[in-house]
Write a protein that holds these residues in place. Structure first.
Motif, short mmCIF file in Angstrom:
data_model
loop_
_atom_site.label_atom_id
_atom_site.label_comp_id
_atom_site.label_asym_id
_atom_site.label_seq_id
_atom_site.Cartn_x
_atom_site.Cartn_y
_atom_site.Cartn_z
N ILE A 91 16.30 -23.86 34.01
CA ILE A 91 15.03 -23.81 33.27
C ILE A 91 14.41 -25.20 33.21
N GLU A 92 15.24 -26.20 32.88
CA GLU A 92 14.75 -27.57 32.78
C GLU A 92 14.26 -28.07 34.14
N THR A 93 15.02 -27.77 35.19
CA THR A 93 14.65 -28.19 36.53
C THR A 93 13.35 -27.55 36.98
N MET A 94 13.22 -26.25 36.73
CA MET A 94 12.02 -25.54 37.17
C MET A 94 10.79 -25.97 36.38
N THR A 95 10.98 -26.26 35.09
CA THR A 95 9.87 -26.75 34.26
C THR A 95 9.38 -28.09 34.78
N ASP A 96 10.32 -29.01 35.05
CA ASP A 96 9.95 -30.31 35.60
C ASP A 96 9.26 -30.15 36.95
N ASN A 97 9.79 -29.28 37.79
CA ASN A 97 9.24 -29.04 39.12
C ASN A 97 7.79 -28.53 39.02
N MET A 98 7.52 -27.66 38.04
CA MET A 98 6.17 -27.11 37.88
C MET A 98 5.13 -28.19 37.56
N MET A 99 5.58 -29.32 37.02
CA MET A 99 4.65 -30.40 36.67
C MET A 99 4.33 -31.30 37.86
N ALA A 100 4.98 -31.09 38.99
CA ALA A 100 4.77 -31.94 40.16
C ALA A 100 3.44 -31.62 40.84
N GLU B 289 -5.62 -20.18 48.75
CA GLU B 289 -6.69 -20.42 49.72
C GLU B 289 -6.28 -20.08 51.16
N LYS B 290 -5.07 -19.58 51.31
CA LYS B 290 -4.55 -19.15 52.63
C LYS B 290 -4.64 -20.27 53.67
N ARG B 291 -4.08 -21.43 53.28
CA ARG B 291 -4.02 -22.57 54.19
C ARG B 291 -2.65 -23.23 54.07
N ARG B 292 -2.35 -24.13 54.98
CA ARG B 292 -1.09 -24.85 54.92
C ARG B 292 -1.18 -25.95 53.87
N PRO B 293 -0.14 -26.14 53.06
CA PRO B 293 -0.20 -27.19 52.05
C PRO B 293 -0.09 -28.58 52.66
N ALA B 294 -0.74 -29.53 52.01
CA ALA B 294 -0.62 -30.94 52.40
C ALA B 294 0.18 -31.63 51.30
N TRP B 295 1.50 -31.69 51.48
CA TRP B 295 2.38 -32.19 50.43
C TRP B 295 2.10 -33.65 50.13
N LYS B 296 2.15 -33.99 48.86
CA LYS B 296 1.94 -35.37 48.42
C LYS B 296 3.26 -36.09 48.13
N GLY B 297 4.33 -35.32 47.96
CA GLY B 297 5.62 -35.93 47.66
C GLY B 297 5.69 -36.45 46.24
N ARG B 298 4.89 -35.85 45.35
CA ARG B 298 4.89 -36.30 43.94
C ARG B 298 4.87 -35.08 43.04
N ASN C 229 13.75 -29.21 60.98
CA ASN C 229 12.29 -29.22 60.92
C ASN C 229 11.74 -28.20 59.94
N ARG C 230 12.41 -27.03 59.82
CA ARG C 230 11.94 -26.04 58.87
C ARG C 230 12.09 -26.53 57.44
N ILE C 231 13.16 -27.26 57.14
CA ILE C 231 13.34 -27.81 55.80
C ILE C 231 12.40 -28.99 55.57
N ALA C 232 12.23 -29.83 56.60
CA ALA C 232 11.37 -31.00 56.48
C ALA C 232 9.92 -30.61 56.22
N ALA C 233 9.54 -29.39 56.59
CA ALA C 233 8.17 -28.93 56.37
C ALA C 233 7.90 -28.56 54.92
N LYS C 234 8.95 -28.50 54.09
CA LYS C 234 8.78 -28.12 52.68
C LYS C 234 8.48 -29.36 51.84
N SER C 235 8.14 -29.15 50.58
CA SER C 235 7.89 -30.24 49.66
C SER C 235 9.17 -31.03 49.41
N SER C 236 9.11 -32.34 49.61
CA SER C 236 10.29 -33.18 49.36
C SER C 236 10.69 -33.17 47.90
N VAL C 237 9.70 -33.01 47.02
CA VAL C 237 9.98 -32.93 45.58
C VAL C 237 10.81 -31.69 45.26
#
Length: 277
Positions: free
Chosen positions: A247-256, A268-277, A214-222
């Motif tokens: 570097i390539e992976t992190m750069t791609d990840n930053m564009m998500a 904003e000190k709130r919980r993120p609402a992940w979009k999975g994109r 559950n702790r991992i599932a709460a993170k961004s799937s991307v």
């Protein structure tokens, strides 16, 4: 099966499997899917049928974006006793053996290559290819009574394929001793070696697996999928090549979109609402 913390829990029942019951059970809830090896009378040995079912299930899950975590468990008194030696002995054919080990290797590689993290829920024994399963999973939680061995050497068969992930999980000297002696190690030793992430009392095993899942599932799937892919790929590269891939992976990840949402939520000190994109 009983539900705890949004995931399925398999009881350590020693009840025999019905002759017409599937060798693999699947249960899922909230994006966490449990695959249970279901040959308890054979200590969940990897028969041809079970390998086929497991490969098909993993392939299906790998392509399902709603699945966030996969848990691999065993029914009955053991996690997995490796290959089905009786089945193997009944077919003394080189082509059959090669095909069997190729199929098993494909399944082990799928555990590593699929985007979802895979957690081994280990109780009882995990021997030979069963120990390989534990090593091939991304994470593993063991009951305190669990025991591990690469025991093929005891029947004159060096555990060559289990040696591959085992030697990538634990130090070389410890791996060599396990492979050359076939001796069991207990759960605390497996923890000290790095084969499992944590050891808990048997009664707490399901809750510990559920908590981690559950702790991992709460993170961004991307981020999780990109991170798992990078983690496994960079381990076999030299330092500069590993950094280049990172570097390539992190750069791609930053564009998500998930990163935009995650950073905004942090500010904003709130919980993120992940979009999975």
């Amino acid at each position: 099966m009983i539900e705890i913390g949004g995931m399925a829990r398999a009881r350590n029942s020693t009840a025999p499997t019905a002759a017409n019951e599937a060798p693999l059970l699947r249960h899922g809830d909230g994006g966490i899917v449990t695959l249970t090896l279901n040959r308890p009378r054979q200590y969940n040995a990897l028969s041809d049928a079970l390998l086929t079912e497991l490969q098909a299930a993993l392939d299906s899950l790998a392509g399902d974006p709603t699945v966030r975590i996969v848990v691999l468990a065993g029914a009955g008194p053991a996690f997995c006793a490796g290959h089905d030696l009786k089945e193997m002995r009944a077919r003394p054919d080189r082509a059959y053996y090669r095909d069997l080990f190729e199929r098993c290797t494909r399944m082990m590689l799928t555990l590593t290559q699929m985007p979802q993290p895979v957690i081994a829920r280990v109780h009882g024994i995990a021997t030979a290819a069963g120990c390989q399963l534990v090593a091939a999973c991304d994470l593993a939680i063991a009951a305190s009574e669990a025991r591990f061995a690469t025991s093929g050497i005891n029947v004159g068969l060096f555990c060559s394929t289990p040696a591959v992930p085992l030697s990538r999980n634990i130090p070389a000297k410890q791996a060599a001793e396990m492979l050359l002696t076939g001796d069991f190690i207990d759960a605390e030793t497996a923890l000290r070696y790095g084969l499992v992430n944590r050891v808990v009392p048997a009664v707490a095993l399901d809750d510990a697996v559920a908590d981690l899942a559950n702790r991992i599932a709460a993170k961004s799937s991307v981020a999780v999928a990109a991170g798992k892919r990078l983690f496994h790929r960079q381990r076999d590269l030299d330092l500069r090549a590993a950094y280049d891939l990172a570097i390539e992976t992190m750069t791609d990840n930053m564009m998500a979109e998930d990163v935009d949402e995650g950073i905004d939520a942090f500010i904003e000190k709130r919980r993120p609402a992940w979009k999975g994109r």
